[in-house]
Design a protein around this motif. Structure first.
Motif, PDB file in Angstrom:
ATOM      1  N   THR A  74       0.836  -1.200   0.000  1.00 41.99           N
ATOM      2  CA  THR A  74       0.000   0.000   0.000  1.00 41.99           C
ATOM      3  C   THR A  74       0.871   1.251   0.000  1.00 41.99           C
ATOM      4  O   THR A  74       2.018   1.240   0.466  1.00 41.99           O
ATOM      5  CB  THR A  74      -0.915   0.036   1.231  1.00 41.99           C
ATOM      6  OG1 THR A  74      -0.121   0.168   2.419  1.00 41.99           O
ATOM      7  CG2 THR A  74      -1.754  -1.233   1.324  1.00 41.99           C
ATOM      8  N   GLY A  75       0.305   2.345  -0.492  1.00 41.44           N
ATOM      9  CA  GLY A  75       1.039   3.602  -0.488  1.00 41.44           C
ATOM     10  C   GLY A  75       1.391   4.049   0.914  1.00 41.44           C
ATOM     11  O   GLY A  75       2.476   4.594   1.141  1.00 41.44           O
ATOM     12  N   TRP A  76       0.476   3.824   1.863  1.00 45.05           N
ATOM     13  CA  TRP A  76       0.738   4.216   3.245  1.00 45.05           C
ATOM     14  C   TRP A  76       1.951   3.472   3.793  1.00 45.05           C
ATOM     15  O   TRP A  76       2.868   4.083   4.331  1.00 45.05           O
ATOM     16  CB  TRP A  76      -0.494   3.925   4.100  1.00 45.05           C
ATOM     17  CG  TRP A  76      -0.325   4.209   5.564  1.00 45.05           C
ATOM     18  CD1 TRP A  76       0.083   5.393   6.123  1.00 45.05           C
ATOM     19  CD2 TRP A  76      -0.529   3.301   6.653  1.00 45.05           C
ATOM     20  NE1 TRP A  76       0.129   5.291   7.500  1.00 45.05           N
ATOM     21  CE2 TRP A  76      -0.247   4.019   7.859  1.00 45.05           C
ATOM     22  CE3 TRP A  76      -0.937   1.977   6.740  1.00 45.05           C
ATOM     23  CZ2 TRP A  76      -0.360   3.426   9.113  1.00 45.05           C
ATOM     24  CZ3 TRP A  76      -1.065   1.394   8.008  1.00 45.05           C
ATOM     25  CH2 TRP A  76      -0.762   2.123   9.162  1.00 45.05           C
ATOM     26  N   ALA A  77       1.958   2.141   3.633  1.00 47.96           N
ATOM     27  CA  ALA A  77       3.063   1.338   4.163  1.00 47.96           C
ATOM     28  C   ALA A  77       4.384   1.701   3.479  1.00 47.96           C
ATOM     29  O   ALA A  77       5.423   1.828   4.143  1.00 47.96           O
ATOM     30  CB  ALA A  77       2.766  -0.148   3.991  1.00 47.96           C
ATOM     31  N   LEU A  78       4.365   1.872   2.170  1.00 46.91           N
ATOM     32  CA  LEU A  78       5.590   2.211   1.447  1.00 46.91           C
ATOM     33  C   LEU A  78       6.083   3.614   1.803  1.00 46.91           C
ATOM     34  O   LEU A  78       7.292   3.867   1.844  1.00 46.91           O
ATOM     35  CB  LEU A  78       5.356   2.085  -0.056  1.00 46.91           C
ATOM     36  CG  LEU A  78       5.076   0.651  -0.548  1.00 46.91           C
ATOM     37  CD1 LEU A  78       4.680   0.658  -2.023  1.00 46.91           C
ATOM     38  CD2 LEU A  78       6.306  -0.243  -0.326  1.00 46.91           C
ATOM     39  N   GLY A  79       5.146   4.518   2.063  1.00 46.24           N
ATOM     40  CA  GLY A  79       5.532   5.860   2.493  1.00 46.24           C
ATOM     41  C   GLY A  79       6.187   5.843   3.862  1.00 46.24           C
ATOM     42  O   GLY A  79       7.190   6.517   4.093  1.00 46.24           O
ATOM     43  N   ARG A 107      -0.181  10.841  -1.833  1.00 47.68           N
ATOM     44  CA  ARG A 107      -1.197  10.150  -2.629  1.00 47.68           C
ATOM     45  C   ARG A 107      -2.106   9.278  -1.762  1.00 47.68           C
ATOM     46  O   ARG A 107      -2.897   8.500  -2.294  1.00 47.68           O
ATOM     47  CB  ARG A 107      -0.507   9.302  -3.710  1.00 47.68           C
ATOM     48  CG  ARG A 107       0.283  10.132  -4.717  1.00 47.68           C
ATOM     49  CD  ARG A 107       0.738   9.304  -5.905  1.00 47.68           C
ATOM     50  NE  ARG A 107       1.785   8.366  -5.545  1.00 47.68           N
ATOM     51  CZ  ARG A 107       3.088   8.637  -5.590  1.00 47.68           C
ATOM     52  NH1 ARG A 107       3.490   9.843  -5.967  1.00 47.68           N
ATOM     53  NH2 ARG A 107       3.983   7.727  -5.265  1.00 47.68           N
ATOM     54  N   THR A 108      -1.994   9.403  -0.456  1.00 51.18           N
ATOM     55  CA  THR A 108      -2.841   8.648   0.459  1.00 51.18           C
ATOM     56  C   THR A 108      -3.667   9.628   1.299  1.00 51.18           C
ATOM     57  O   THR A 108      -3.555  10.844   1.147  1.00 51.18           O
ATOM     58  CB  THR A 108      -1.996   7.776   1.417  1.00 51.18           C
ATOM     59  OG1 THR A 108      -1.368   8.616   2.413  1.00 51.18           O
ATOM     60  CG2 THR A 108      -0.918   7.013   0.654  1.00 51.18           C
ATOM     61  N   THR A 109      -4.475   9.079   2.199  1.00 52.09           N
ATOM     62  CA  THR A 109      -5.250   9.921   3.112  1.00 52.09           C
ATOM     63  C   THR A 109      -4.559  10.062   4.468  1.00 52.09           C
ATOM     64  O   THR A 109      -5.141  10.600   5.410  1.00 52.09           O
ATOM     65  CB  THR A 109      -6.651   9.323   3.325  1.00 52.09           C
ATOM     66  OG1 THR A 109      -6.523   7.991   3.856  1.00 52.09           O
ATOM     67  CG2 THR A 109      -7.428   9.280   2.021  1.00 52.09           C
ATOM     68  N   ALA A 110      -3.333   9.582   4.573  1.00 56.02           N
ATOM     69  CA  ALA A 110      -2.599   9.594   5.846  1.00 56.02           C
ATOM     70  C   ALA A 110      -1.955  10.961   6.073  1.00 56.02           C
ATOM     71  O   ALA A 110      -0.725  11.113   6.039  1.00 56.02           O
ATOM     72  CB  ALA A 110      -1.553   8.490   5.865  1.00 56.02           C
ATOM     73  N   THR A 111      -2.785  11.964   6.331  1.00 58.55           N
ATOM     74  CA  THR A 111      -2.295  13.334   6.462  1.00 58.55           C
ATOM     75  C   THR A 111      -1.331  13.501   7.630  1.00 58.55           C
ATOM     76  O   THR A 111      -0.337  14.233   7.532  1.00 58.55           O
ATOM     77  CB  THR A 111      -3.486  14.296   6.632  1.00 58.55           C
ATOM     78  OG1 THR A 111      -4.397  14.102   5.549  1.00 58.55           O
ATOM     79  CG2 THR A 111      -3.021  15.741   6.625  1.00 58.55           C
ATOM     80  N   ALA A 112      -1.612  12.839   8.749  1.00 59.31           N
ATOM     81  CA  ALA A 112      -0.737  12.965   9.919  1.00 59.31           C
ATOM     82  C   ALA A 112       0.656  12.416   9.621  1.00 59.31           C
ATOM     83  O   ALA A 112       1.664  13.019  10.000  1.00 59.31           O
ATOM     84  CB  ALA A 112      -1.352  12.247  11.109  1.00 59.31           C
TER      85      ALA A 112
END
Length: 237
Positions: A74-79, A107-112
């Motif tokens: 996922t983009g979150w995990a890779l970020g 490109r994810t919703t993980a703003t924090a």
């Protein structure tokens, strides 16, 4: 319930720069060896461990995070992986990894997590004698943290901004969380300039313009250039 409390405590300790305490709560979280728990705990163990003298444990956590991130894809995990890897990378690689983390998390919703990537990159840039570049990322982090009510992290970003020599006005809360560069690009886009035209005038790449505009859209809560004309003048006053 215990999991949520430990996660909250870990984030709070990180925000205050209490790395020994953050390391303790993060490793307690890690004992519940689920995928979701690992995704939350491992980046914290890397950051807190590295900054509290547990470098061997931080390296082990980074290796575990790499396996989890590649498996999930996922983009979150890779970020998170790029951000955590940047923390332990040599100077000639860290900057590129921080930028990769920001690009991926944008490109994810993980703003924090995106805000924390800007903060960590800004801190790194300041410590490597690049205050002007640091201010851009730290101001972005400050705006994001302020908008989400993450007070400890906002204070940390503000403290780092002061250390770059930012003027008092740059540290004040603003109606808009846009950085100076974002404001400049947003104004030009609202005036009708295309990405390449903006890039040519600012001596940057069109990709960089696109990257900043995506941040502008997210921060202003809009979805297109058409909406810039109605929003940007009041937001950038």
């Amino acid at each position: 319930m215990i999991r949520a409390a430990l996660a909250a405590q870990t984030i709070l300790h990180l925000g205050h720069g209490e790395y020994a305490d953050a390391y303790k709560t993060a490793t307690t979280m890690r004992r519940d060896d689920t995928i979701n728990m690992s995704a939350e705990a491992l980046p914290a163990i890397v950051e807190a461990g590295l900054r509290s003298g547990h470098t061997t444990e931080a390296a082990a956590a980074l290796a575990d995070l790499k396996r989890c991130a590649i498996a999930s894809g996922t983009g979150w995990a890779l970020g998170l992986l790029a951000r955590s890897t940047a923390l332990m990378a040599p100077p000639d690689q860290a900057g590129e990894l921080y930028q990769e983390a920001i690009d991926t998390l944008s490109r994810t919703t993980a703003t924090a997590d995106l805000a924390r990537a800007h903060l960590l990159f800004g801190e790194w840039l300041r410590r490597h004698q690049r205050p002007a570049d640091a201010r851009d990322h730290l101001q972005t982090a400050l705006g994001l943290f302020t908008s989400m009510g993450a007070i400890p992290f906002a204070r940390r970003a503000r403290s780092e901004l002061r250390a770059t020599g930012a003027s008092p006005g740059a540290l004040q809360a603003r109606n808009s969380p846009l950085t100076a560069r974002e404001s400049q690009i947003a104004s030009m886009a609202a005036a009708g300039y295309a990405n390449q035209e903006i890039a040519d005038r600012l001596f940057i790449t069109a990709h960089t313009v696109e990257y900043h505009l995506k941040k502008v859209f997210r921060k202003l809560g809009i979805a297109s250039r058409r909406q810039l004309r109605d929003n940007v003048s009041s937001e950038l006053r």
